[in-house]
Design a protein around this motif. Structure first.
Motif, mmCIF file in Angstrom:
data_model
loop_
_atom_site.group_PDB
_atom_site.id
_atom_site.type_symbol
_atom_site.label_atom_id
_atom_site.label_comp_id
_atom_site.label_asym_id
_atom_site.label_seq_id
_atom_site.Cartn_x
_atom_site.Cartn_y
_atom_site.Cartn_z
ATOM 1 N N ARG A 192 0.846 -1.205 0.000
ATOM 2 C CA ARG A 192 0.000 0.000 0.000
ATOM 3 C C ARG A 192 0.879 1.252 0.000
ATOM 4 O O ARG A 192 2.002 1.205 0.512
ATOM 5 C CB ARG A 192 -0.900 -0.015 1.225
ATOM 6 N N THR A 220 0.571 6.807 -14.170
ATOM 7 C CA THR A 220 -0.109 7.361 -15.344
ATOM 8 C C THR A 220 -0.028 8.896 -15.329
ATOM 9 O O THR A 220 -0.604 9.548 -16.178
ATOM 10 C CB THR A 220 -1.593 6.935 -15.375
ATOM 11 N N HIS A 280 -4.125 5.117 -6.381
ATOM 12 C CA HIS A 280 -4.668 4.307 -5.287
ATOM 13 C C HIS A 280 -5.994 4.885 -4.801
ATOM 14 O O HIS A 280 -6.376 4.710 -3.638
ATOM 15 C CB HIS A 280 -3.662 4.179 -4.132
ATOM 16 N N GLN A 281 -6.659 5.596 -5.706
ATOM 17 C CA GLN A 281 -7.954 6.240 -5.429
ATOM 18 C C GLN A 281 -7.882 7.172 -4.219
ATOM 19 O O GLN A 281 -8.792 7.233 -3.398
ATOM 20 C CB GLN A 281 -9.038 5.156 -5.324
ATOM 21 N N SER A 292 2.627 6.451 -7.990
ATOM 22 C CA SER A 292 3.169 5.265 -8.660
ATOM 23 C C SER A 292 2.070 4.311 -9.111
ATOM 24 O O SER A 292 2.321 3.388 -9.874
ATOM 25 C CB SER A 292 4.118 4.519 -7.723
ATOM 26 N N PHE A 293 0.856 4.514 -8.612
ATOM 27 C CA PHE A 293 -0.266 3.643 -8.977
ATOM 28 C C PHE A 293 -1.083 4.313 -10.088
ATOM 29 O O PHE A 293 -1.295 5.528 -10.030
ATOM 30 C CB PHE A 293 -1.159 3.390 -7.756
ATOM 31 N N PRO A 294 -1.540 3.535 -11.057
ATOM 32 C CA PRO A 294 -2.258 4.146 -12.187
ATOM 33 C C PRO A 294 -3.452 4.982 -11.745
ATOM 34 O O PRO A 294 -3.714 6.035 -12.304
ATOM 35 C CB PRO A 294 -2.727 2.946 -13.012
ATOM 36 N N ASP A 295 -4.179 4.514 -10.726
ATOM 37 C CA ASP A 295 -5.387 5.211 -10.273
ATOM 38 C C ASP A 295 -5.125 6.049 -9.027
ATOM 39 O O ASP A 295 -6.065 6.427 -8.322
ATOM 40 C CB ASP A 295 -6.489 4.195 -9.981
#
Lengths: 194, 211
Positions: free
Chosen positions: B23, B153, B88-89, B83-86
């Protein structure tokens, strides 16, 4: 081809919540190595993304290309999804990212073609430029080119096709189209400089 | 559609078990721990400023250091989220460094008014920028390498945050090592170059974090 693509925004029908579906569960099983669940997930993802892309790219061949790129990206980035949060926002984030990449490349391609044509403008005699230079003003010279080269330039600059679209329509590779267009520009430049 | 089905078949054949990424808070904590260890080792080698105990009684110095630390912490967590495409919301958390920067700027402005009579300007100038730059190279390489293991992204923004993370480590080291208190010097040769280098991060993100 101005207006060929629409912008990248989510519409109300593309609400990015899982809405009770089991995509997150499928992804969690996929992360544990369940190939069948993964195949199901990818098929469902493709089914969801096709209308999303079709509304933004109107050439169906390109929709397929972008869809494949997105599926590969989802495969490469699947370790960034933990199955604990909704799947769709994660999936759409990747889809949007790849779509923007594709659109950027598409417009860069168009810009390059336009630059090639504008290079010709620079070497035209003054009186020709003053009357307003465009494809039509040199169409007589273009018609004197070998048929294939003339068709390529007509498609690119009269009909607004990209080199990729010209390649599809003429059954050539994209690089062959670019090479042919480059040779045509060179011949035109020499003729117009005389 | 045949191509898609073929691709799905190929990809699903390759569906080995994958360990999900940690996480973001855990990831950020890990990067922060590495940066803290690097900073500590550097301070042990180069030594802290001679008057550090006295400076701990100066509220403006403490505020400045704490906010620099805040920038380091917030950029570490922001880099992890980016680093997370979304994201990590957690989109809002990704932009936390902006607020810390605003507070930092405010603290510097207030320090400038509080610095009366003004502290003398040191004899050196660009050497500080070069020192921060040299010190930040290793954390920059490390954070970009770490972020490349994921799938950002938001390449430009990730690049900026990564560079700020590395350079805030450098700025913090120099502030704790060098005995200089002229706010004008600090702004001119420590902090403004840090912001200028963030522009380089805009480009670096696009080049290095592409996937």
């Amino acid at each position: 081809m101005t207006g060929y693509y629409s912008s990248v925004h989510f519409s109300n029908s593309e609400q990015v919540t899982d809405s009770g579906d089991n995509l997150a569960a499928l992804m969690q099983r996929s992360l544990n190595g369940d190939a069948q669940a993964y195949a199901e997930l990818l098929k469902e993802t493709a089914r969801l993304l096709r209308p999303f892309l079709s509304r933004r790219i109107f050439a169906s061949a390109e929709v397929d290309d972008v869809l494949q790129e997105i599926l590969i990206s989802i495969h490469k980035a699947r370790h960034t999804y933990d199955g604990q949060r909704p799947y769709k926002p994660w999936m759409y984030a990747i889809a949007k990212f790849r779509l923007q990449d594709h659109l950027r490349a598409h417009y860069a391609d168009q810009l390059r073609d336009a630059e090639d044509l504008s290079e010709l403008e620079e070497i035209l005699p003054d009186d020709v430029t003053e009357t307003g230079f465009n494809y039509e003003s040199i169409s007589v010279e273009v018609q004197k080119l070998p048929e294939k080269q003339a068709t390529i330039l007509r498609l690119m600059h009269h009909e607004g096709c990209t080199s990729k679209e010209v390649a599809e329509r003429m059954g050539m590779t994209e690089s062959a189209v670019k090479v042919a267009a480059h040779r045509a520009y060179k011949v035109l430049r020499e003729r117009l400089e005389r | 559609m045949d191509n898609i089905e073929q691709l799905v078949a190929t990809l699903s054949k390759d569906a080995k078990a994958v360990n999900p990424a940690p996480r973001p808070w855990l990831l950020g904590l890990k990067w922060l721990a590495v940066a803290a260890a690097y900073l500590l080792v550097a301070l042990l080698i180069t030594g802290p400023r001679p008057d550090w105990a006295l400076q701990l009684l100066n509220p403006w110095f403490v505020a400045e250091v704490m906010l620099l630390l805040g920038i380091l912490v917030s950029t570490a967590f922001s880099a992890a989220i980016l680093s997370f495409p979304d994201l990590h919301q957690q989109r809002r958390a990704a932009f936390a460094p902006v607020w810390i920067f605003a507070l930092f700027a405010l603290a510097l402005i207030l320090s400038l008014y509080a610095d009366n009579p003004p502290s003398p300007l040191p004899v050196h100038s660009f050497e500080c920028t070069l020192s921060i730059f040299a010190f930040s190279l290793l954390p920059s390489a490390g954070i970009f390498y770490a972020m490349r293991q994921f799938a950002s992204t938001h390449l430009h923004l990730s690049g900026i945050v990564a560079v700020l993370f590395a350079f805030s480590t450098g700025a913090l080291w120099l502030r704790l090592h060098e005995q200089t208190d002229s706010i004008i010097h600090l702004v001119e040769w420590h902090y403004l170059p840090m912001i200028a280098v963030a522009v380089l991060g805009w480009w670096l993100g696009k080049v290095l974090l592409k996937w």
